[in-house]
Design a protein around this motif. Structure first.
Motif, short mmCIF file in Angstrom:
data_model
loop_
_atom_site.label_atom_id
_atom_site.label_comp_id
_atom_site.label_asym_id
_atom_site.label_seq_id
_atom_site.Cartn_x
_atom_site.Cartn_y
_atom_site.Cartn_z
N ALA A 97 0.78 -1.20 0.07
CA ALA A 97 0.04 0.01 -0.16
C ALA A 97 0.89 1.15 -0.20
CB ALA A 97 -0.85 -0.10 1.17
N TYR A 122 2.43 2.82 -3.51
CA TYR A 122 1.77 3.86 -4.14
C TYR A 122 1.54 5.36 -3.85
CZ TYR A 122 0.75 -0.48 -6.47
OH TYR A 122 0.75 -1.79 -6.97
N THR A 177 -3.20 2.04 -7.67
CA THR A 177 -3.69 1.57 -6.02
C THR A 177 -3.25 0.12 -5.99
OG1 THR A 177 -5.85 1.09 -6.72
CG2 THR A 177 -5.49 3.19 -6.17
N TRP A 178 -2.92 -0.27 -4.80
CA TRP A 178 -2.39 -1.78 -4.62
C TRP A 178 -3.70 -2.68 -5.11
CZ3 TRP A 178 -1.29 -3.87 0.87
CH2 TRP A 178 -0.55 -4.96 0.69
#
Length: 451
Positions: free
Chosen positions: A311, A314, A401-402
């Motif tokens: 996370a 990003y 995004t992850w």
């Protein structure tokens, strides 16, 4: 006597004070794992290898086994055999007790290379290139922060106490020589440890934030060796920093208002004679160079979950911060994802600037290499080079995004032609479980905002 046993016998004779040998390998997240052998028991490691469960390669960043693909709890957690890599038995200069370490690679019980070892994933991709007469020459650059070992009350990091002033470091002087001099002792010991361990580092520079540095590694003619060097460099930096009273972090974005940590991958391809296939004798590059970039563009979105594996990674991608904001390329331009540095044509190469420093070097390099190969095989045109600021805005074709990056990996069309669908699925499941665990926790600011 086996060659590995001969190497051990000679090493121990030359280092009679060494008490332990650490047998190490790097898992899916790039975390070092292994076992410690007393001196008198190390011969067994070099004779028979080390029994260790395959699931050690499928742990999340917290060390939990998510049972990805039924590997772990469901299959009884079977062992493979990790064997020493020749020539990697070296002393550990920062160890409190005289110690050595040796790098391992994983095999199945029948001696074949295990497909779960990221090192073997890279080896298989590199072999594809070599079979087609494309011989990689590559080097990896890593950025990191030295931080105070004392955390803030909320657990966040603090900038280090500068050794020369005894004051909290607040300076942001990119390429500043005063900063290099201030931290000269720790940087010198990093260099010394690298020399002892056969890690070919050659320059250090201060970066865009207090306590942030970059260490460069020399180009080598083996991608696997280049990734070994990057992985071992991270271990060196963290070990030496601790001995100097600091903590080192390769976290992509440890400070929200400061520069992130990147892993930059330099790649050129040569023929069997060593001629650089990217060099056209001029200031630009060959069609093969442009095709390689085109392939990297085509695979960027599929591989983002490898280049940015968590996370936090990003958070590094923002406009106008010298980080990629799309699948852009250019010559002598740091605002792009795929930079062709200026300089002599014989050194013509692509600098892949996407990865966070916490990416797994083996998997990241494998993704870069396969992208180049895919582009060359399919003669993919990368489009015109950017000549100005290519980082003004985020390109929506890339998952930023992850969750979206993991979804793109799961839907990948190109990567499975080089990395087995099984391994990509195991990576996806492991990281998806890590993401869900991450999102299940309540962050301190949620209480501040919503309670």
């Amino acid at each position: 006597m086996k060659p590995g046993v001969e190497e051990l016998t000679s090493f121990l004779a030359d280092h009679p004070d060494v008490e332990y040998v650490d047998a190490i390998l790097f898992d899916l997240c790039g975390i070092v794992r292994g076992k410690r052998y007393p001196r008198q028991d190390a011969k067994g490691l070099f004779t028979n290898g080390m029994q260790i469960p395959y699931s050690v390669f499928l742990l999340d960043v917290t060390g939990d086994c998510p049972d990805a693909g039924g590997r772990g709890f469901s299959d009884g957690d079977p062992d493979g055999i990790a064997v020493p890599v020749a020539g990697t038995l070296k002393r550990v200069p920062w160890a409190r007790v005289p110690s050595a370490q040796v790098l391992l690679t994983m095999t199945d019980q029948d001696g074949t290379a295990s497909s779960l070892d990221p090192r073997n994933v890279l080896r298989a991709v590199e072999s594809r290139l070599v079979e087609d007469g494309l011989h990689p020459v590559t080097a990896l650059e890593l950025e990191f922060y030295l931080i105070d070992r004392q955390r803030m009350t909320d657990g966040s990091p603090q900038f280090p106490i500068a050794p020369d002033t005894g004051q909290r470091d607040k300076n942001t002087q990119v390429y500043g020589m005063w900063e290099i001099e201030s931290y000269a002792a720790v940087l010198r010991d990093i260099e010394t440890a690298c020399n002892v361990q056969g890690v070919p580092c050659y320059t250090a520079s201060s970066e865009y934030a207090p306590g942030q540095f970059e260490v460069n590694l020399r180009h080598v003619t083996s991608g696997v060796s280049a990734a070994d060097h990057a992985s071992l460099l991270k271990r060196v930096v963290m070990g030496v920093a601790e001995r100097h009273g600091f903590e080192a972090t390769f976290m992509s974005k440890p400070f929200s208002k400061m520069s992130g940590n990147g892993l930059h991958i330099h790649l050129s391809l040569c023929d069997e004679t060593g001629k650089n296939l990217f060099d056209d004798g001029g200031d630009g590059g060959t069609d093969m160079l442009r095709w390689a970039i085109g392939g990297m563009q085509a695979t960027m979105a599929e591989a983002m979950a490898i280049f940015a594996p968590n996370a936090n990674a990003y958070r590094r991608f923002q406009p106008n911060l010298y980080v990629p904001t799309g699948p852009t390329w250019g010559i002598n331009n740091r605002s792009v994802a795929f930079r062709v540095p200026s300089g002599e044509g014989a050194a013509r190469r692509v600098e892949h600037r996407i990865c966070g420093a916490d990416a797994n070097p083996y998997l990241a390099l494998a993704a870069v290499m396969l992208g180049a190969h895919h582009g060359i095989k399919n003669r993919i045109d990368p489009g015109p080079a950017h000549t100005g600021n290519a980082g003004k805005e985020m390109d929506e074709s890339v998952p930023w995004t992850w969750r979206s990056a993991l979804q793109r990996l799961d839907e990948a069309k190109i990567l499975p032609g080089y990395i087995s669908r099984e391994y990509l699925s195991l990576y996806h499941e492991t990281k998806w479980a890590e993401m869900e665990k991450f999102q299940s926790l309540i962050a301190p600011h949620e209480y501040n905002w919503y309670l």
